[in-house]
Design a protein around this motif. Structure first.
Motif, PDB file in Angstrom:
ATOM      1  N   UNK A  54      46.730  53.401  36.397  1.00 14.42           N
ATOM      2  CA  UNK A  54      47.027  52.607  37.587  1.00 14.42           C
ATOM      3  C   UNK A  54      46.377  51.250  37.526  1.00 14.42           C
ATOM      4  N   UNK A  55      46.356  50.570  38.662  1.00 16.55           N
ATOM      5  CA  UNK A  55      45.642  49.300  38.811  1.00 16.55           C
ATOM      6  C   UNK A  55      44.398  49.541  39.651  1.00 16.55           C
ATOM      7  N   UNK A  56      43.301  48.890  39.281  1.00 18.27           N
ATOM      8  CA  UNK A  56      42.115  48.895  40.123  1.00 18.27           C
ATOM      9  C   UNK A  56      42.089  47.606  40.923  1.00 18.27           C
ATOM     10  N   UNK A  57      41.968  47.742  42.231  1.00 17.56           N
ATOM     11  CA  UNK A  57      41.966  46.592  43.134  1.00 17.56           C
ATOM     12  C   UNK A  57      40.618  46.540  43.837  1.00 17.56           C
ATOM     13  N   UNK A  58      40.004  45.360  43.849  1.00 15.28           N
ATOM     14  CA  UNK A  58      38.684  45.218  44.461  1.00 15.28           C
ATOM     15  C   UNK A  58      38.774  45.383  45.975  1.00 15.28           C
ATOM     16  N   UNK A  59      38.117  46.413  46.477  1.00 14.30           N
ATOM     17  CA  UNK A  59      37.950  46.591  47.919  1.00 14.30           C
ATOM     18  C   UNK A  59      36.497  46.987  48.151  1.00 14.30           C
ATOM     19  N   UNK A  60      36.091  46.964  49.388  1.00 12.94           N
ATOM     20  CA  UNK A  60      34.727  47.342  49.740  1.00 12.94           C
ATOM     21  C   UNK A  60      34.730  48.645  50.524  1.00 12.94           C
ATOM     22  N   UNK A  61      33.593  49.316  50.499  1.00 12.95           N
ATOM     23  CA  UNK A  61      33.473  50.581  51.212  1.00 12.95           C
ATOM     24  C   UNK A  61      33.772  50.352  52.700  1.00 12.95           C
ATOM     25  N   UNK A  62      34.717  51.117  53.196  1.00 15.15           N
ATOM     26  CA  UNK A  62      35.102  50.988  54.602  1.00 15.15           C
ATOM     27  C   UNK A  62      36.324  50.141  54.845  1.00 15.15           C
ATOM     28  N   UNK A  63      36.838  49.430  53.809  1.00 14.34           N
ATOM     29  CA  UNK A  63      38.061  48.645  53.974  1.00 14.34           C
ATOM     30  C   UNK A  63      39.253  49.573  54.245  1.00 14.34           C
ATOM     31  N   UNK A  85      44.818  44.091  51.594  1.00 14.99           N
ATOM     32  CA  UNK A  85      45.018  42.640  51.531  1.00 14.99           C
ATOM     33  C   UNK A  85      44.268  41.989  50.374  1.00 14.99           C
ATOM     34  N   UNK A  86      43.497  42.773  49.619  1.00 11.13           N
ATOM     35  CA  UNK A  86      42.765  42.216  48.480  1.00 11.13           C
ATOM     36  C   UNK A  86      43.738  41.714  47.421  1.00 11.13           C
ATOM     37  N   UNK A  87      43.441  40.552  46.866  1.00  8.29           N
ATOM     38  CA  UNK A  87      44.286  39.944  45.836  1.00  8.29           C
ATOM     39  C   UNK A  87      43.672  40.075  44.435  1.00  8.29           C
ATOM     40  N   UNK A  88      42.575  40.802  44.340  1.00  7.44           N
ATOM     41  CA  UNK A  88      41.798  40.817  43.098  1.00  7.44           C
ATOM     42  C   UNK A  88      42.018  42.101  42.304  1.00  7.44           C
ATOM     43  N   UNK A  89      42.648  41.991  41.147  1.00  3.71           N
ATOM     44  CA  UNK A  89      42.847  43.107  40.224  1.00  3.71           C
ATOM     45  C   UNK A  89      41.651  43.153  39.268  1.00  3.71           C
ATOM     46  N   UNK A  90      40.948  44.279  39.242  1.00  4.40           N
ATOM     47  CA  UNK A  90      39.763  44.374  38.386  1.00  4.40           C
ATOM     48  C   UNK A  90      40.022  45.109  37.079  1.00  4.40           C
ATOM     49  N   UNK A  91      41.111  45.878  37.013  1.00  5.87           N
ATOM     50  CA  UNK A  91      41.429  46.584  35.772  1.00  5.87           C
ATOM     51  C   UNK A  91      42.929  46.826  35.709  1.00  5.87           C
ATOM     52  N   UNK A  92      43.489  46.597  34.517  1.00  3.48           N
ATOM     53  CA  UNK A  92      44.932  46.707  34.327  1.00  3.48           C
ATOM     54  C   UNK A  92      45.382  48.137  34.059  1.00  3.48           C
ATOM     55  N   UNK A  93      46.664  48.330  34.161  1.00  4.04           N
ATOM     56  CA  UNK A  93      47.334  49.557  33.718  1.00  4.04           C
ATOM     57  C   UNK A  93      47.384  49.533  32.191  1.00  4.04           C
ATOM     58  N   UNK A  95      50.879  40.823  31.950  1.00  2.00           N
ATOM     59  CA  UNK A  95      50.563  39.433  31.581  1.00  2.00           C
ATOM     60  C   UNK A  95      50.720  38.507  32.785  1.00  2.00           C
ATOM     61  N   UNK A  96      51.723  38.751  33.606  1.00  2.00           N
ATOM     62  CA  UNK A  96      52.021  37.851  34.721  1.00  2.00           C
ATOM     63  C   UNK A  96      51.193  38.181  35.961  1.00  2.00           C
ATOM     64  N   UNK A  97      51.053  39.490  36.250  1.00  2.00           N
ATOM     65  CA  UNK A  97      50.452  39.884  37.523  1.00  2.00           C
ATOM     66  C   UNK A  97      49.202  40.737  37.379  1.00  2.00           C
ATOM     67  N   UNK A  98      48.705  40.896  36.168  1.00  2.00           N
ATOM     68  CA  UNK A  98      47.534  41.729  35.950  1.00  2.00           C
ATOM     69  C   UNK A  98      46.232  40.980  36.120  1.00  2.00           C
ATOM     70  N   UNK A  99      45.168  41.546  35.572  1.00  2.00           N
ATOM     71  CA  UNK A  99      43.816  41.015  35.746  1.00  2.00           C
ATOM     72  C   UNK A  99      43.677  39.583  35.230  1.00  2.00           C
ATOM     73  N   UNK A 100      44.337  39.270  34.113  1.00  3.71           N
ATOM     74  CA  UNK A 100      44.174  37.960  33.492  1.00  3.71           C
ATOM     75  C   UNK A 100      45.298  37.005  33.862  1.00  3.71           C
ATOM     76  N   UNK A 101      46.395  37.538  34.370  1.00  8.11           N
ATOM     77  CA  UNK A 101      47.545  36.683  34.668  1.00  8.11           C
ATOM     78  C   UNK A 101      47.434  35.993  36.010  1.00  8.11           C
ATOM     79  N   UNK A 102      48.561  35.770  36.648  1.00  7.65           N
ATOM     80  CA  UNK A 102      48.576  35.075  37.939  1.00  7.65           C
ATOM     81  C   UNK A 102      47.965  35.920  39.049  1.00  7.65           C
ATOM     82  N   UNK A 103      47.855  37.212  38.831  1.00  7.14           N
ATOM     83  CA  UNK A 103      47.163  38.066  39.778  1.00  7.14           C
ATOM     84  C   UNK A 103      45.761  38.344  39.277  1.00  7.14           C
ATOM     85  N   UNK A 104      44.936  38.969  40.124  1.00  8.64           N
ATOM     86  CA  UNK A 104      43.616  39.374  39.678  1.00  8.64           C
ATOM     87  C   UNK A 104      42.664  38.224  39.471  1.00  8.64           C
ATOM     88  N   UNK A 105      41.754  38.396  38.521  1.00  8.83           N
ATOM     89  CA  UNK A 105      40.671  37.443  38.341  1.00  8.83           C
ATOM     90  C   UNK A 105      41.093  36.191  37.582  1.00  8.83           C
TER      91      UNK A 105
END
Length: 316
Positions: A112-121, A94-102, A236-246
């Motif tokens: 791939x994409x890196x998505x922010x999650x926490x240990x145990x999620x 359910x994380x909406x945060x992209x930390x690194x792009x493809x 550009x649209x859904x990556x780290x800098x776009x409408x998705x991610x940070x």
């Protein structure tokens, strides 16, 4: 005279018999037709059952020559165009945060994409399919899982803390397959998520919109002639800098943003801090106006933990 009568009778009987044969044959065919339809229906059901069993045993067998548990990704012949069914999906987190792009990163390809999650999620299967690999790779994926799906894709889930499925196991979309972690070549807890077709990595942003927790459509059509342009647009649209991610609303890295001051300890807003060179948990605590214990609790750290430049820390 009697002979003539007998011949006439025989002739008449024979004539009736000959004329009756076609109608009798038609009656037989008419009676046989429902039986044939039933047998055909049975044959069709049996055939469907066989096909379904084969799909379970080897998903997307028309694309892949074999079922091999040795390689995370082994390139096979790639079609010039292929339609991928994205229906009946589940977002892996359910994380909406992209930390690194493809794409290119630190002078090497990031597949791939890196998505922010926490240990145990909880990490879930994106589509129904069959688990091909459950393994550990110290210098790469860490604890990772590879699933092959009937739509032709293989999805890879890396840096897990726990793997909750086994090789050759059938899973359904949305089933929990592992827990978020920081294993392998990783600088902080996150999910490394890949989508591959015939062993070739495709940009997950073409199909998955983590910011909106949705897929980009019912189908995605891969086309070798337009892929590069479409991939760049998706980043550009859904990556780290776009409408998705940070965005600056989510991550404060010293630049002006909506949250420039201190925040309340009980704030319901989820905020992140991108670590800069020379920063420590203590300095970040002071900068964000949040206790050290709070930062450590949210990120599963201790007060003595070292943080690295570029690492993402949640502080609310």
């Amino acid at each position: 005279m009697n002979l003539k009568k007998n011949i006439s009778k025989f002739y008449i009987v024979a004539l009736f018999a000959l004329t009756a044969i076609p109608s009798h044959g038609q009656d037989l065919l008419a009676r046989q037709a429902p039986i044939d339809r039933k047998l055909k229906a049975v044959d069709t059901l049996a055939l469907k059952s066989i096909i379904e069993r084969e799909k379970v045993q080897s998903p997307a067998a028309d694309l892949y020559n074999d079922w091999d548990n040795r390689y995370a990704h082994h390139r096979t012949e790639m079609p010039d165009s292929f339609k991928i069914d994205l229906r009946h999906f589940c977002m892996p987190t359910p994380s909406r945060v992209v930390t690194s792009n493809f794409g290119s990163r630190w002078g090497r390809p990031h597949k791939g994409l890196d998505i922010k999650v926490y240990i145990g999620d909880s990490i879930r299967a994106a589509f129904s399919g069959k688990v091909r690999i459950v393994r550990y790779e110290a210098a790469g994926y860490g604890k990772y899982i590879v699933i092959r799906h009937p739509n032709g894709l293989e999805t890879i889930y890396g840096h897990l803390s726990e793997q909750l499925v086994s090789e050759n196991q059938t899973v359904r979309a949305g089933e929990v397959i592992g827990l978020g972690g920081n294993t392998g070549r990783s600088t902080g807890s996150h999910l490394h998520f890949e989508t591959r077709l015939c062993g070739v990595a495709l940009n997950p942003a073409l199909m998955f919109d983590f910011r909106n927790q949705d897929v980009t459509g019912d189908y995605f059509v891969y086309n070798s002639n337009t892929y590069d342009r479409e991939s760049a647009d998706a980043t550009r649209i859904r990556g780290k800098i776009g409408n998705g991610g940070y965005t600056r609303d989510l991550v404060q890295d010293g630049e002006p943003g909506r949250y420039s001051g201190h925040i309340k300890e009980n704030s319901a807003e989820i905020l992140y801090h991108k670590v800069k060179a020379g920063e420590t948990i203590q300095s970040i605590s002071k900068k964000r106006g949040v206790s050290i214990d709070k930062i450590c609790q949210l990120n599963h750290l201790s007060s003595k933990s070292h943080v690295r430049p570029g690492q993402i820390l949640r502080y609310s």
